[in-house]
Design a protein around this motif. Structure first.
Motif, PDB file in Angstrom:
ATOM      1  N   LYS A 158       0.840  -1.204   0.000  1.00 15.85           N
ATOM      2  CA  LYS A 158       0.000   0.000   0.000  1.00 15.85           C
ATOM      3  C   LYS A 158       0.875   1.256   0.000  1.00 15.85           C
ATOM      4  N   ARG A 159       1.951   1.222   0.730  1.00 19.82           N
ATOM      5  CA  ARG A 159       2.866   2.365   0.749  1.00 19.82           C
ATOM      6  C   ARG A 159       3.417   2.627  -0.655  1.00 19.82           C
ATOM      7  N   TYR A 160       3.749   1.572  -1.364  1.00 17.49           N
ATOM      8  CA  TYR A 160       4.279   1.714  -2.720  1.00 17.49           C
ATOM      9  C   TYR A 160       3.233   2.294  -3.666  1.00 17.49           C
ATOM     10  N   THR A 161       2.027   1.766  -3.615  1.00 17.93           N
ATOM     11  CA  THR A 161       0.990   2.239  -4.537  1.00 17.93           C
ATOM     12  C   THR A 161       0.580   3.680  -4.210  1.00 17.93           C
ATOM     13  N   ASP A 162       0.558   4.029  -2.922  1.00 18.74           N
ATOM     14  CA  ASP A 162       0.258   5.407  -2.542  1.00 18.74           C
ATOM     15  C   ASP A 162       1.346   6.356  -3.050  1.00 18.74           C
ATOM     16  N   TYR A 163       2.578   5.912  -2.996  1.00 12.65           N
ATOM     17  CA  TYR A 163       3.706   6.713  -3.505  1.00 12.65           C
ATOM     18  C   TYR A 163       3.515   7.002  -4.985  1.00 12.65           C
ATOM     19  N   TYR A 202       1.514  10.601  -9.893  1.00 12.98           N
ATOM     20  CA  TYR A 202       0.927  10.304 -11.196  1.00 12.98           C
ATOM     21  C   TYR A 202       0.561  11.569 -11.964  1.00 12.98           C
ATOM     22  N   GLU A 203       0.005  12.572 -11.278  1.00  9.95           N
ATOM     23  CA  GLU A 203      -0.501  13.760 -11.974  1.00  9.95           C
ATOM     24  C   GLU A 203       0.590  14.467 -12.775  1.00  9.95           C
ATOM     25  N   ARG A 204       1.819  14.447 -12.273  1.00  8.29           N
ATOM     26  CA  ARG A 204       2.896  15.150 -12.970  1.00  8.29           C
ATOM     27  C   ARG A 204       3.237  14.511 -14.313  1.00  8.29           C
ATOM     28  N   THR A 205       2.792  13.272 -14.523  1.00 10.74           N
ATOM     29  CA  THR A 205       3.105  12.580 -15.780  1.00 10.74           C
ATOM     30  C   THR A 205       2.113  12.917 -16.890  1.00 10.74           C
ATOM     31  N   LEU A 206       1.065  13.673 -16.586  1.00 11.29           N
ATOM     32  CA  LEU A 206      -0.017  13.887 -17.544  1.00 11.29           C
ATOM     33  C   LEU A 206       0.253  15.009 -18.535  1.00 11.29           C
ATOM     34  N   ARG A 255      10.413  24.768 -18.731  1.00 12.64           N
ATOM     35  CA  ARG A 255      11.287  23.899 -19.528  1.00 12.64           C
ATOM     36  C   ARG A 255      10.541  22.694 -20.099  1.00 12.64           C
ATOM     37  N   ARG A 256       9.238  22.627 -19.852  1.00 15.73           N
ATOM     38  CA  ARG A 256       8.404  21.546 -20.375  1.00 15.73           C
ATOM     39  C   ARG A 256       8.985  20.172 -19.996  1.00 15.73           C
ATOM     40  N   THR A 257       9.204  20.004 -18.708  1.00 15.25           N
ATOM     41  CA  THR A 257       9.745  18.741 -18.203  1.00 15.25           C
ATOM     42  C   THR A 257       8.690  17.652 -18.270  1.00 15.25           C
ATOM     43  N   LEU A 258       9.082  16.514 -18.812  1.00 15.91           N
ATOM     44  CA  LEU A 258       8.201  15.357 -18.914  1.00 15.91           C
ATOM     45  C   LEU A 258       8.682  14.265 -17.968  1.00 15.91           C
ATOM     46  N   PHE A 259       7.733  13.611 -17.303  1.00 12.27           N
ATOM     47  CA  PHE A 259       8.046  12.535 -16.366  1.00 12.27           C
ATOM     48  C   PHE A 259       7.418  11.235 -16.843  1.00 12.27           C
ATOM     49  N   ALA A 260       8.187  10.153 -16.764  1.00 12.37           N
ATOM     50  CA  ALA A 260       7.619   8.832 -17.027  1.00 12.37           C
ATOM     51  C   ALA A 260       6.877   8.347 -15.788  1.00 12.37           C
ATOM     52  N   ARG A 261       5.881   7.519 -15.996  1.00 20.14           N
ATOM     53  CA  ARG A 261       5.164   6.936 -14.861  1.00 20.14           C
ATOM     54  C   ARG A 261       6.068   5.977 -14.105  1.00 20.14           C
ATOM     55  N   ASP A 262       5.952   5.991 -12.777  1.00 24.58           N
ATOM     56  CA  ASP A 262       6.660   5.006 -11.963  1.00 24.58           C
ATOM     57  C   ASP A 262       6.061   3.625 -12.221  1.00 24.58           C
ATOM     58  N   LEU A 263       6.914   2.612 -12.270  1.00 22.54           N
ATOM     59  CA  LEU A 263       6.465   1.250 -12.524  1.00 22.54           C
ATOM     60  C   LEU A 263       6.340   0.527 -11.186  1.00 22.54           C
ATOM     61  N   VAL A 264       5.123   0.499 -10.676  1.00 21.48           N
ATOM     62  CA  VAL A 264       4.847  -0.088  -9.372  1.00 21.48           C
ATOM     63  C   VAL A 264       3.812  -1.194  -9.536  1.00 21.48           C
ATOM     64  N   GLY A 265       4.080  -2.366  -8.957  1.00 22.79           N
ATOM     65  CA  GLY A 265       3.146  -3.483  -9.045  1.00 22.79           C
ATOM     66  C   GLY A 265       3.882  -4.793  -8.951  1.00 22.79           C
ATOM     67  N   SER A 266       3.244  -5.849  -9.408  1.00 25.30           N
ATOM     68  CA  SER A 266       3.913  -7.146  -9.441  1.00 25.30           C
ATOM     69  C   SER A 266       4.962  -7.140 -10.545  1.00 25.30           C
ATOM     70  N   SER A 267       5.924  -8.034 -10.439  1.00 20.56           N
ATOM     71  CA  SER A 267       6.964  -8.110 -11.464  1.00 20.56           C
ATOM     72  C   SER A 267       6.372  -8.411 -12.835  1.00 20.56           C
ATOM     73  N   ASP A 268       5.330  -9.234 -12.885  1.00 24.21           N
ATOM     74  CA  ASP A 268       4.692  -9.531 -14.169  1.00 24.21           C
ATOM     75  C   ASP A 268       4.075  -8.278 -14.780  1.00 24.21           C
ATOM     76  N   GLU A 269       3.410  -7.468 -13.930  1.00 26.37           N
ATOM     77  CA  GLU A 269       2.818  -6.223 -14.429  1.00 26.37           C
ATOM     78  C   GLU A 269       3.900  -5.260 -14.903  1.00 26.37           C
ATOM     79  N   ILE A 270       4.990  -5.182 -14.161  1.00 25.86           N
ATOM     80  CA  ILE A 270       6.079  -4.281 -14.533  1.00 25.86           C
ATOM     81  C   ILE A 270       6.738  -4.745 -15.824  1.00 25.86           C
TER      82      ILE A 270
END
Length: 346
Positions: free
Chosen positions: A254-259, A264-268, A274-289
């Motif tokens: 839960k701590r990981y998913t809350d993080y 998430y909003e900054r990735t939208l 400077r128009r900085t773009l962020f990739a989404r953090d890859l959080v979940g099971s290894s299969d999902e990642i």
């Protein structure tokens, strides 16, 4: 749209090196132990962030000098040193010393430009009119030139030493270190410059949106520009923030998913001037990642991958993340541990 399957031959991890403000030794020692742990788990490289005015590693050269004596074969790296605060000559002396102590395992990640917190640190670090100080790429070139080991002066220039007259050059000379300089690229200009000047390229989960709001389009263009500008045969290391929770308990999950949700909003959309773009953090099971990594359009075009550990987590969580990554995710990207590393992890 399908992409070629990734084929990763080198995995590393990047750690923030945090510590409690009231007890820096505890955090620095934990980070040294984490580097030892990463070596035992089979990682090919371990990288540390250099940060100023924060409870983290402010001197990558001093910290990695200690790490050379605690590890045997894992590559060590700085990601990245803002060269604006550094003397290109003195930094070259320090890092050449670290490389010699490591027996040739050091990777030097650098960035140019006006460094972070310059308004606060500038008056403390520089004499005179520091606002007109050279923060350009030229400082990186001067640093690299010092590492090449060329003699200073002409063939008749000698200095007196306890060992008799000697031709002067930067000491110690670390053979091969010049080929292990990396530039932290995040724009088309920096990618082209790194390729033109023969430096390796570090790219991560933050980049600049140039004529696109799509993170992966922007980063793919930067990689193409780097290759076309002379970086065809150089090393490229791709970084992503990855937090697998296969072996974590329910509270930690839960701590990981809350993080991830909080970031998430900054990735939208592009952020700031400077128009900085962020990739989404890859959080979940290894299969999902792994599913998401196999859809990453940049990953198939690099052979080195860097797991970027979040700032906010604890030592036991970092160890759990490293375990899940190296045992499940890395093999799913085509990586195989070197025989020596595999033996040391048993």
């Amino acid at each position: 749209m399908s992409h070629p399957a990734p084929s990763i031959s080198h995995i590393g991890f990047l750690t923030p090196g945090n510590y409690p403000d009231e007890d820096p030794l505890a955090g620095l020692e934990q980070t040294l132990q984490l580097l030892e742990h990463g070596e035992q788990r089979g990682f090919d490289s371990a990288w540390v962030r250099q940060r100023h005015l924060e409870p983290g590693i402010s001197s990558a050269s001093a910290f990695l000098a200690a790490a050379t004596q605690r590890t045997r074969h894992i590559e060590l790296g700085t990601a990245v040193i803002p060269i604006g605060y550094e003397s290109p000559y003195r930094l070259a002396e320090d890092l050449a010393t670290v490389d010699v102590l490591s027996r040739g395992r050091l990777n030097i990640g650098l960035s140019a430009g006006r460094p972070l917190h310059a308004d606060l640190i500038g008056p403390l670090a520089f004499d005179g009119d520091w606002e007109s100080h050279d923060f350009s790429h030229q400082r990186v070139l001067r640093f690299a030139g010092n590492l090449r080991g060329a003699y200073i002066g002409d063939q008749h220039t000698l200095i007196k030493t306890p060992f008799g007259p000697q031709r002067p050059r930067l000491q110690p000379y670390a053979k091969g270190l010049i080929d292990r300089i990396w530039y932290g690229g995040g724009s088309l200009r920096s990618a082209a410059w790194a390729g033109k000047n023969g430096f390796n390229l570090l790219i991560g989960n933050v980049t600049t949106g140039e004529e696109t709001d799509d993170f992966f389009v922007a980063q793919s263009r930067q990689l193409e520009t780097y290759r076309a500008s002379g970086g065809e045969t150089r090393r490229v290391a791709l970084g992503r923030v990855i937090v697998p929770f296969d072996s974590a308990d329910a509270i930690t999950r839960k701590r990981y998913t809350d993080y991830a949700a909080g970031r998430y909003e900054r990735t939208l959309s592009p952020q700031g001037e400077r128009r900085t773009l962020f990739a989404r953090d890859l959080v979940g099971s290894s299969d999902e990642i792994l599913e998401r990594l196999h859809a990453d359009p940049v990953l198939p075009y690099v052979s080195e991958f860097r797991l970027e550990l979040p700032y906010e987590f604890h030592d036991e969580e970092y160890r759990q993340i490293l375990h899940d990554f190296v045992t499940i995710i890395a093999p799913g990207l085509g990586w195989k541990a070197a025989p020596l590393l595999r033996r040391s992890a048993t």
